[in-house]
Design an enzyme around this catalytic site. Structure first.
Site, PDB file in Angstrom:
ATOM      1  CG  HIS A  16       0.870  19.993  24.019  1.00 39.80           C
ATOM      2  ND1 HIS A  16       0.473  19.864  25.183  1.00 39.80           N
ATOM      3  CD2 HIS A  16       0.292  18.538  23.076  1.00 39.80           C
ATOM      4  CE1 HIS A  16      -0.078  18.094  25.359  1.00 39.80           C
ATOM      5  NE2 HIS A  16      -0.248  18.151  24.036  1.00 39.80           N
ATOM      6  CG  HIS A  58      -5.897  14.902  25.800  1.00 41.40           C
ATOM      7  ND1 HIS A  58      -6.191  14.209  26.871  1.00 41.40           N
ATOM      8  CD2 HIS A  58      -4.910  15.438  25.343  1.00 41.40           C
ATOM      9  CE1 HIS A  58      -5.119  13.079  26.816  1.00 41.40           C
ATOM     10  NE2 HIS A  58      -3.879  13.587  26.050  1.00 41.40           N
TER      11      HIS A  58
END
Length: 296
Positions: A16, A58
């Site tokens: 991730h 992100h």
């Protein structure tokens, strides 16, 4: 990624934002560590800069993960390269993983890193919305990949198996215009008013209004998966625990499952027991070690 890819006796492990428990997320060090850990694939989030470069971050803003401030979309690539995206983590970067100035990545640079793995590896690209550039983000990424040798049918670039995902159903529908459903993941999460109040610091009225919007988005994502428009289901681990009927229905219907973010031994065991196909984790080495131990 299609169902034909899943002949492994264990779930495939995706890192991730790279091995982001070890090094700052989305950095060169995090991705090189993920490869060294043996991750089957990596996940990244993408945004467009002011000069239309696809970069790995992100957040839509720079404050949390750099020494800069403002929005990604308002910065040029040159301006972003001048920032420090790794020191906030407090982890010493081995010399082999580059210096501080080497850590910020564009999507083409990540592709080069993954080519260097010298083995088959997956890449899951998440499109972050809302974006000021709207669906131009998807178009730019697809054009960029095509220039790198990607073709929609098998969705590969050299040794890299590429899949695409988003929470935003408009993004998913745009991707499905060019990409087979087996390579497209509809992300879905479970939202509550309490979580929004706690995480975003919202008052009860504002949190309730935001929750209604997010709940509608969740229901539309569920519809996409119910109708099989996207071939990959991407629920969060909390959603898996709280919506067992949906999970089982989609599994029975043949959806490939990519569950995030799975870091604890208990959650890894839950996913393995359910027959989940892919686990996305901040800790790929730890999860791979657990999965290598035969279950009793």
């Amino acid at each position: 990624m299609t169902s034909e890819s899943f002949d492994s006796p264990r779930p495939r492990v995706y890192a991730h934002r790279g091995a982001s428990a070890a090094f700052a997320e989305h950095t060169r060090a995090a991705y090189l560590k993920a490869i060294a850990d043996g991750a089957d694939g990596v996940e990244c989030d993408v945004h467009l800069t002011r000069d239309q470069h696809v970069v790995l971050l992100h957040d839509a803003t720079l404050d949390r993960t750099s020494n800069g401030t403002g929005t990604v979309a308002d910065k040029t690539l040159e301006e972003l390269r001048a920032l420090d995206f790794s020191s906030w983590k407090g982890a010493r970067i081995p010399e082999a993983y580059g210096g501080i100035a080497d850590q910020f990545l564009t999507l083409p640079e990540l592709l080069d890193i993954l080519r260097g793995a010298d083995r088959e590896i997956g890449l899951a690209i998440e499109f972050k919305h809302p974006s000021p550039y709207q669906l131009k983000l998807e178009e730019r990424v697809l054009d960029l990949l095509a220039a790198e040798g990607w073709t929609p049918t098998d969705s590969r670039v050299d040794n890299i198996q590429v899949s695409f995902m988003s929470f935003d159903t408009d993004s998913v529908q745009r991707l499905l215009e060019d990409v087979p459903a087996g390579h497209v993941c509809q992300l879905v999460d479970n939202f509550t008013v309490r979580e929004l109040r706690d995480e975003l610091g919202l008052g009860p009225i504002t949190a309730g209004a935001v929750a209604n919007v997010m709940k509608a988005a969740q229901q539309e994502a569920e519809r996409v998966l119910d109708e099989g428009e996207a071939g990959i289901a991407g629920p969060g681990i909390d959603y898996v625990r709280e919506h067992a009927r949906n999970v089982q229905r989609w599994l029975d219907a043949g959806r490939i499952f990519r569950v995030w973010t799975v870091d604890s031994e208990k959650d890894v065991a839950l996913c393995q027991g359910l027959g989940i196909h892919e686990i996305t984790t901040n800790r790929p080495a730890q999860v791979l070690a657990q999965l290598s131990v035969p279950s009793r």
